[in-house]
Write a protein that holds these residues in place. Structure first.
Motif, PDB file in Angstrom:
ATOM      1  N   GLU A 137       2.924  -4.648  -4.545  1.00 34.99           N
ATOM      2  CA  GLU A 137       1.784  -3.741  -4.354  1.00 34.99           C
ATOM      3  C   GLU A 137       0.504  -4.502  -4.021  1.00 34.99           C
ATOM      4  O   GLU A 137      -0.309  -4.032  -3.233  1.00 34.99           O
ATOM      5  CB  GLU A 137       1.557  -2.873  -5.596  1.00 34.99           C
TER       6      GLU A 137
ATOM      7  N   ARG B 290       0.891   3.933  -2.965  1.00 38.26           N
ATOM      8  CA  ARG B 290       0.589   5.329  -2.635  1.00 38.26           C
ATOM      9  C   ARG B 290       1.692   6.257  -3.165  1.00 38.26           C
ATOM     10  O   ARG B 290       1.428   7.276  -3.777  1.00 38.26           O
ATOM     11  CB  ARG B 290       0.429   5.475  -1.118  1.00 38.26           C
TER      12      ARG B 290
ATOM     13  N   ALA C   4       0.831  -1.207   0.000  1.00 40.72           N
ATOM     14  CA  ALA C   4       0.000   0.000   0.000  1.00 40.72           C
ATOM     15  C   ALA C   4       0.862   1.253   0.000  1.00 40.72           C
ATOM     16  O   ALA C   4       0.571   2.220  -0.722  1.00 40.72           O
ATOM     17  CB  ALA C   4      -0.929   0.001   1.214  1.00 40.72           C
TER      18      ALA C   4
END
Length: 188
Positions: free
Chosen positions: A47, A20, A16
């Motif tokens: 990811e 991001r 994450a």
């Protein structure tokens, strides 16, 4: 609902954070692969939380995107307590070097961790970010630290500071585990 174990939570958190970062910087997986030297397939798997990256892989990604390693594990809690032997632990592929983050929510330019090096073994870390300073204090045992071509022997409570972007290694010549406290000060 099934409880997710801590290692799976860690993998999901890394994925994450990486996604991001990529989105905030308007990057494709191809862009990120070029920047880090890690394949697009591997980055995609990270990811999605489909692979458990090694410590070396995490260092390579961290260095490639110029983020401190622990930024990938950042906590939003205002108070954090990290007990030795509990919580996050990362090891190299040989399992002779283990680190425990001490502060995941530390400022963006300083990281601290405990490091454990097994008896009669060596660890040769990936090169760190440019202009990074490493400060290592021996908490138990003794260690030989080579920085460039110079060897330094440290005993309990001895401390060394050096440029971590230069070649360095840790060697434990004893029959007991050595425990270090390591701080990294990033120069970016």
């Amino acid at each position: 609902m099934e409880e997710v174990d801590e290692s799976k939570q860690l993998v999901l958190q890394i994925g994450a954070a990486l996604k991001r970062y990529r989105k905030e910087n308007n990057m494709s997986l191809d862009d990120l692969a070029e920047l880090t030297g890690v394949s697009k397939l591997t980055l995609g798997n990270i990811e999605r939380g489909e692979t458990n990256p090694t410590l070396g892989m995490i260092w390579k990604i961290s260095k490639g995107i110029s983020l401190p390693l622990l930024a990938l594990f950042k906590s939003e809690d205002p108070v954090s307590l990290y007990r030795a032997g509990e919580g996050l632990r990362f090891s190299n592929e040989q399992k002779n070097w283990v680190i425990e983050p001490v502060f995941k929510n530390a400022s963006s330019d300083i990281e601290m961790c405990r490091a454990y090096i097994q008896p009669n073994s060596s660890y040769h870390p990936e090169g760190h970010h440019v202009n990074t300073t490493e400060i290592a204090t021996v908490m138990t045992g003794s260690i030989e630290i080579q920085v460039n071509e110079e060897i330094h022997t440290l005993n309990q409570y001895d401390t060394i500071s050096f440029r971590a972007d230069s070649p360095h290694s840790y060697t434990n010549h004893t029959n007991s585990e050595t425990v270090l406290h390591i701080a990294l000060k990033y120069g970016f």
